[in-house]
Design an enzyme around this catalytic site. Structure first.
Site, PDB file in Angstrom:
ATOM      1  N   ARG A 119       0.850  -1.191   0.000  1.00  0.00           N
ATOM      2  CA  ARG A 119       0.000   0.000   0.000  1.00  0.00           C
ATOM      3  C   ARG A 119       0.885   1.240   0.000  1.00  0.00           C
ATOM      4  NH1 ARG A 119      -5.456  -0.720   3.348  1.00  0.00           N
ATOM      5  NH2 ARG A 119      -6.362  -0.210   1.340  1.00  0.00           N
ATOM      6  N   GLN A 124      -0.911   2.375  -6.039  1.00  0.00           N
ATOM      7  CA  GLN A 124      -2.338   2.649  -5.819  1.00  0.00           C
ATOM      8  C   GLN A 124      -3.202   2.121  -6.955  1.00  0.00           C
ATOM      9  OE1 GLN A 124      -2.700   6.856  -5.083  1.00  0.00           O
ATOM     10  NE2 GLN A 124      -2.444   6.619  -2.876  1.00  0.00           N
ATOM     11  N   ASP A 127      -4.088  -1.555  -6.434  1.00  0.00           N
ATOM     12  CA  ASP A 127      -4.628  -1.909  -5.116  1.00  0.00           C
ATOM     13  C   ASP A 127      -6.022  -2.517  -5.249  1.00  0.00           C
ATOM     14  OD1 ASP A 127      -5.410  -2.132  -2.501  1.00  0.00           O
ATOM     15  OD2 ASP A 127      -5.038  -0.033  -1.973  1.00  0.00           O
ATOM     16  N   SER A 130      -8.540  -2.230  -2.212  1.00  0.00           N
ATOM     17  CA  SER A 130      -9.312  -0.992  -2.135  1.00  0.00           C
ATOM     18  C   SER A 130     -10.419  -0.956  -3.178  1.00  0.00           C
ATOM     19  CB  SER A 130      -8.383   0.217  -2.319  1.00  0.00           C
ATOM     20  OG  SER A 130      -7.538   0.372  -1.199  1.00  0.00           O
ATOM     21  N   TYR A 224      -4.110   0.242   8.049  1.00  0.00           N
ATOM     22  CA  TYR A 224      -4.970  -0.601   8.866  1.00  0.00           C
ATOM     23  C   TYR A 224      -4.830  -0.231  10.340  1.00  0.00           C
ATOM     24  CZ  TYR A 224      -5.407  -3.632   4.786  1.00  0.00           C
ATOM     25  OH  TYR A 224      -5.672  -4.122   3.535  1.00  0.00           O
TER      26      TYR A 224
END
Length: 379
Positions: A119, A124, A127, A130, A224
């Site tokens: 991450r 991105q 990902d 997500s 997280y």
């Protein structure tokens, strides 16, 4: 290189790893795209659409594949039909698939796990956690609105005023924020809580009220939350109990890949909710945030209906597949930029996502799980 897109065979999986509109991105790099017959039907993409986009639709693309794309990991039987040195890209929950990991190691198959993509800002666009959480967060708000036998929005009519529903969202990651935004768009009054203090501003930016408890924050790595102690968990449940009791709808979204979901709401807390209330647990697949939840089913606890999410992104396979496919194409572009495999394991994205390569389990937690600690190694 020949890139194979396989048909998903695992129960309740309707997504596909590559959609027709992205085939051209791979062929433009010099890849030959082979799509297994019927691979996209669950996501409303038929074989003709793939053929028109430039892919070859075949009954069995695995034996000739250099790179295999899927959503769920291949079955052990499918993995054994891969040529040595092939590469697989998929979600790969290693703690649940130790036998498959052993097979991939022994077959000298390189496996990349989408949930292990670091991450970091450069990754991105790859990902997939997500992108799929975005779909799941939207879906769970719609499920809550559908099960709740009252309006979400305020309605003022000549016959009287109907007050808005109150929805509480626990967890303000990607899924939680999307659930908040969707519930707000539907007109509900939304309150939300996250163990990370920094999430309060994001909650407010969505137009919801941030629930603030007098507890220390639990920011962790990778966005997280850190694991909480049992004492803090108990205090948190006590402080959240009145918010849960007053909610018409409760949505819980707290989950970390590879771990059992934390229990945020006890059965006793749900039993205090009003008649007709609804609970939607997005983390039911990994044990659930709500005590007594059953993945893939609706159970009654007290006066509330409790919906346990099971593979929730697959319940919206069209948009989920499009987003996942773009994540995969971006990773393939890094992995094989000019039609040939360039597995640069000095690249932190590829190194982070790699589970097996050249007969070795490279992901250290998985290696310890499958092979045990090395001689003299202290865990």
């Amino acid at each position: 290189m020949r890139v194979a897109v396989v048909r998903e065979t695992r129960e309740s999986e309707a997504r596909v790893a590559l959609v027709p509109e992205l085939v051209a991105k791979l062929t433009a790099l010099g890849h030959e795209v082979l799509v297994e017959t019927g691979a996209g039907l669950g996501a409303l993409a038929d074989d003709a659409a793939y053929a028109e986009a430039g892919a070859s639709v075949v009954d069995d693309p695995l034996p000739d594949a250099g790179l295999v794309l899927s959503v769920q990991p291949l079955t052990r039987e499918a993995a054994r039909r891969l040529p040595s040195g092939a590469v697989t890209v998929s979600f790969l929950p290693t703690a649940l698939e130790p036998d498959l990991v052993r097979d991939l190691r022994d077959l000298s198959v390189t496996s990349l796990a989408m949930e292990l993509v670091p991450r970091i800002s450069r990754a991105q666009s790859m990902d997939a956690l997500s992108s799929q959480s975005l779909v799941a967060g939207y879906r769970c708000a719609i499920v809550c609105a559908g099960l709740l036998r009252r309006f979400f929005p305020l309605n003022m009519t000549a016959a009287g005023t109907v007050p808005p529903a109150e929805v509480v969202v626990l967890g303000a990651g990607v899924a939680g924020l999307q659930a908040i935004a969707t519930a707000k768009r539907l007109g509900a009054v939304v309150k939300a809580y996250d163990v990370r203090a920094a999430a309060a501003e994001e909650i407010r930016s969505m137009g919801a009220q941030a629930i603030e408890l007098d507890l220390p924050t639990l920011e962790g790595a990778g966005g997280y939350a850190r694991e909480m102690s049992e004492e803090r968990s108990r205090l948190q449940r006590e402080l959240l109990a009145p918010y849960v009791a007053n909610a018409d709808g409760l949505i819980t979204t707290a989950a970390v890949p590879g771990r059992t979901a934390p229990v945020l709401v006890t059965r006793a807390m749900v039993e205090q909710m009003r008649a007709g209330s609804v609970v939607v647990d997005l983390a039911a697949d990994s044990g659930g945030n709500v005590e007594g939840v059953v993945a893939g089913d609706v159970v009654r606890i007290g006066h509330a209906q409790v919906w346990g999410g099971r593979n929730v992104p697959s319940q919206m396979p069209g948009p989920a597949s499009r987003l996942y496919a773009q994540n995969v194409v971006n990773l393939v572009t890094l992995l094989a930029p000019e039609g040939e495999l360039v597995l640069d394991l000095d690249d932190e994205i590829l190194a982070g996502a790699c589970v097996t390569h050249a007969g070795v389990i490279r992901h250290e937690p998985t290696r310890v799980l499958v092979e045990g600690p090395a001689e003299g190694e202290v865990l």
